[in-house]
Scaffold this motif. Sequence first.
Motif, PDB file in Angstrom:
ATOM      1  N   TYR A 199      -3.362  51.543  16.306  1.00 59.36           N
ATOM      2  CA  TYR A 199      -3.325  52.256  18.255  1.00 59.36           C
ATOM      3  C   TYR A 199      -4.136  53.870  17.932  1.00 59.36           C
ATOM      4  CZ  TYR A 199      -0.311  55.409  20.532  1.00 59.36           C
ATOM      5  OH  TYR A 199       0.828  55.833  21.114  1.00 59.36           O
ATOM      6  N   ARG A 202      -4.297  56.525  24.896  1.00 62.93           N
ATOM      7  CA  ARG A 202      -5.184  56.971  26.180  1.00 62.93           C
ATOM      8  C   ARG A 202      -5.520  57.943  26.416  1.00 62.93           C
ATOM      9  NH1 ARG A 202      -1.534  54.695  30.882  1.00 62.93           N
ATOM     10  NH2 ARG A 202      -0.142  55.712  29.156  1.00 62.93           N
ATOM     11  N   PHE A 203      -4.859  59.138  25.888  1.00 63.27           N
ATOM     12  CA  PHE A 203      -5.045  60.341  26.374  1.00 63.27           C
ATOM     13  C   PHE A 203      -6.073  61.850  25.438  1.00 63.27           C
ATOM     14  CE2 PHE A 203      -1.397  58.794  28.862  1.00 63.27           C
ATOM     15  CZ  PHE A 203      -1.581  59.251  30.806  1.00 63.27           C
TER      16      PHE A 203
ATOM     17  N   GLU B  19       1.544  52.514  34.177  1.00 61.44           N
ATOM     18  CA  GLU B  19       1.034  52.377  32.917  1.00 61.44           C
ATOM     19  C   GLU B  19       2.515  52.432  31.642  1.00 61.44           C
ATOM     20  OE1 GLU B  19      -1.246  54.249  33.551  1.00 61.44           O
ATOM     21  OE2 GLU B  19      -2.949  52.963  34.410  1.00 61.44           O
ATOM     22  N   LEU B  20       2.564  53.021  31.404  1.00 60.69           N
ATOM     23  CA  LEU B  20       4.012  53.419  30.600  1.00 60.69           C
ATOM     24  C   LEU B  20       4.961  52.670  31.062  1.00 60.69           C
ATOM     25  CD1 LEU B  20       3.762  54.123  27.807  1.00 60.69           C
ATOM     26  CD2 LEU B  20       4.879  56.993  28.455  1.00 60.69           C
ATOM     27  N   GLY B  45      -7.712  45.919  25.282  1.00 60.70           N
ATOM     28  CA  GLY B  45      -7.928  47.153  24.517  1.00 60.70           C
ATOM     29  C   GLY B  45      -9.026  48.478  24.497  1.00 60.70           C
ATOM     30  N   VAL B  46      -9.987  47.688  26.215  1.00 57.39           N
ATOM     31  CA  VAL B  46     -11.049  48.703  26.829  1.00 57.39           C
ATOM     32  C   VAL B  46      -9.673  49.213  28.192  1.00 57.39           C
ATOM     33  CG1 VAL B  46     -12.873  49.270  27.234  1.00 57.39           C
ATOM     34  CG2 VAL B  46     -12.190  47.522  25.236  1.00 57.39           C
ATOM     35  N   PHE B  47      -9.506  50.248  27.804  1.00 54.55           N
ATOM     36  CA  PHE B  47      -9.298  51.713  28.924  1.00 54.55           C
ATOM     37  C   PHE B  47      -7.899  50.850  29.760  1.00 54.55           C
ATOM     38  CE2 PHE B  47     -13.390  52.620  28.203  1.00 54.55           C
ATOM     39  CZ  PHE B  47     -12.880  54.218  27.223  1.00 54.55           C
ATOM     40  N   ALA B  50      -3.595  47.548  26.387  1.00 52.42           N
ATOM     41  CA  ALA B  50      -2.785  47.188  24.978  1.00 52.42           C
ATOM     42  C   ALA B  50      -2.321  49.093  24.397  1.00 52.42           C
ATOM     43  CB  ALA B  50      -3.534  46.802  25.008  1.00 52.42           C
ATOM     44  N   SER B  51      -2.773  50.010  24.642  1.00 50.86           N
ATOM     45  CA  SER B  51      -2.317  51.357  24.081  1.00 50.86           C
ATOM     46  C   SER B  51      -0.886  51.739  25.015  1.00 50.86           C
ATOM     47  CB  SER B  51      -3.577  52.531  24.254  1.00 50.86           C
ATOM     48  OG  SER B  51      -4.400  52.598  23.562  1.00 50.86           O
ATOM     49  N   ALA B  52      -0.901  51.202  25.976  1.00 49.91           N
ATOM     50  CA  ALA B  52       0.181  51.710  27.065  1.00 49.91           C
ATOM     51  C   ALA B  52       0.740  50.527  26.402  1.00 49.91           C
ATOM     52  CB  ALA B  52       0.038  51.361  28.210  1.00 49.91           C
ATOM     53  N   PHE B  54       1.164  50.020  22.860  1.00 45.81           N
ATOM     54  CA  PHE B  54       1.666  50.322  21.961  1.00 45.81           C
ATOM     55  C   PHE B  54       2.531  51.610  21.803  1.00 45.81           C
ATOM     56  CE2 PHE B  54      -0.996  47.562  20.126  1.00 45.81           C
ATOM     57  CZ  PHE B  54      -0.567  46.826  19.597  1.00 45.81           C
ATOM     58  N   GLU B  55       1.831  52.729  23.334  1.00 43.45           N
ATOM     59  CA  GLU B  55       2.994  53.871  23.299  1.00 43.45           C
ATOM     60  C   GLU B  55       4.012  53.329  23.320  1.00 43.45           C
ATOM     61  OE1 GLU B  55      -0.361  55.976  26.418  1.00 43.45           O
ATOM     62  OE2 GLU B  55       1.386  57.184  26.836  1.00 43.45           O
ATOM     63  N   LEU B  57       5.655  51.940  22.180  1.00 45.91           N
ATOM     64  CA  LEU B  57       6.420  51.099  20.864  1.00 45.91           C
ATOM     65  C   LEU B  57       7.041  52.355  20.138  1.00 45.91           C
ATOM     66  CD1 LEU B  57       6.889  48.014  20.179  1.00 45.91           C
ATOM     67  CD2 LEU B  57       5.228  48.175  18.515  1.00 45.91           C
ATOM     68  N   GLU B  58       6.358  53.167  20.295  1.00 46.62           N
ATOM     69  CA  GLU B  58       6.068  54.090  19.716  1.00 46.62           C
ATOM     70  C   GLU B  58       7.438  55.395  20.119  1.00 46.62           C
ATOM     71  OE1 GLU B  58       2.505  56.685  19.996  1.00 46.62           O
ATOM     72  OE2 GLU B  58       2.494  57.580  17.807  1.00 46.62           O
ATOM     73  N   VAL B  68       4.164  41.432  19.069  1.00 42.82           N
ATOM     74  CA  VAL B  68       3.573  42.318  19.913  1.00 42.82           C
ATOM     75  C   VAL B  68       1.946  41.000  19.621  1.00 42.82           C
ATOM     76  CG1 VAL B  68       2.684  43.756  21.076  1.00 42.82           C
ATOM     77  CG2 VAL B  68       4.589  43.958  20.568  1.00 42.82           C
ATOM     78  N   VAL B  70      -1.802  41.099  20.789  1.00 46.12           N
ATOM     79  CA  VAL B  70      -2.777  41.215  21.931  1.00 46.12           C
ATOM     80  C   VAL B  70      -4.188  40.330  22.106  1.00 46.12           C
ATOM     81  CG1 VAL B  70      -5.158  42.799  22.603  1.00 46.12           C
ATOM     82  CG2 VAL B  70      -2.518  43.842  21.306  1.00 46.12           C
ATOM     83  N   LEU B 101      -6.683  61.544  31.959  1.00 46.53           N
ATOM     84  CA  LEU B 101      -6.617  61.170  30.848  1.00 46.53           C
ATOM     85  C   LEU B 101      -7.231  61.753  29.918  1.00 46.53           C
ATOM     86  CD1 LEU B 101      -7.762  57.222  30.997  1.00 46.53           C
ATOM     87  CD2 LEU B 101      -5.449  58.387  31.135  1.00 46.53           C
TER      88      LEU B 101
END
Lengths: 205, 205
Positions: A199, A202-203, B19-20, B45-47, B50-52, B54-55, B57-58, B68, B70, B101
């Motif tokens: 991944y 976003r930032f 989002e988070l 996955g575009v803005f 999805a990124s949130a 995985f963030e 998850l990290e 998970v 997508v 961002l």
Amino acid sequence: ARVAPRPGLTLHPSDNRVELDRATHALQMAAEGRRVVVVSSGDPGVFAMASAVFEALEANPQYLALPVTVLPGITAMLAAAAAAGAPLGHDFCAINLSDNLKPFALIERRLRLAAEADFAMAFYNPRSKSRPHHFAQVLQILRESCGPARLITFARAVSTPDQQIRTTTLAEATEDMADMRTVVLVGNSATRRIGPHVYTPRFAQ
Amino acid sequence: ARVAPRPGLTLHPSDNRVELDRATHALQMAAEGRRVVVVSSGDPGVFAMASAVFEALEANPQYLALPVTVLPGITAMLAAAAAAGAPLGHDFCAINLSDNLKPFALIERRLRLAAEADFAMAFYNPRSKSRPHHFAQVLQILRESCGPARLITFARAVSTPDQQIRTTTLAEATEDMADMRTVVLVGNSATRRIGPHVYTPRFAQ
């Protein structure tokens, strides 16, 4: 063969690389009063048939009054990105690597500028039988511009039973990892792996 | 409200900009054994979400074993491009213009490099109440980098009954043509109008 036959439907299958002929034929049939659909996989506006239809329209202005509607779809890079995680989660670019459509010097220029902009990147048509060594050059340019640790994902036959997703680094990537059914995604400088997922945050700083 | 209620379904609507929290809540519920879907419009996955996820998850590796998936979708720029014709028919980039961002200096840098690469461009989040004059700066950078004749398309509320598509030149474009429901598409140096359509040719020199 992707569109099932049914009564009232006439299929006109045609080969790849005859996009303009196919588009012109579609306009001719529409001008004769038929309802015509030009079908392509993915999103027709991304390296697919929509531009060819407008190119045919430009060359045949007698058809300009025909109503033309483009229906969006899921383009290969979005299907590939979803299968890998969210590697296109931040600013990104899409580049067609075929040099049937433009000189290789322009491809190289775009790759270097995209790396300088720190875009994630998606590549269509990375490799074909007619240009087997071209993709090795692309990988070399990417290694120079993005460094050897940058993540690269090879997404083959996405959304089919043959789907294969493989993520590695530019240092480990080799040209034979891509073929004509592969979309290639390169992360930006922040792209990382989280468990089985790739991944891009976003930032950015 | 976009997802209809039905028996067995629990909706957890939440506001934008959290989002988070939303993603973390989804992972918590999944870890409790529920089947959870994080819904966002367009392609996640575009803005989008999805990124949130995985963030989250990290930040919470105890959830890493959760499966998970997508699901790709039709992102706003592809819906907008289809409504306008085929302005993204050649190499292009997607840039989120929100400076929540990333710093504005990075946005400016990416705009100038994208222009130098002669990419068509798609912009998400061009303008908001909290940064009303930011988009005027973007237009000025584009005029400097691409010249006043370059085509720009404002696609508002695409795929809703309020849809409006308006194409003009950078010389004529003004900041009030965009709002939070607008996706903005800028052509490359070859993008042109054919009747009511805007398209970018497949070939480049």
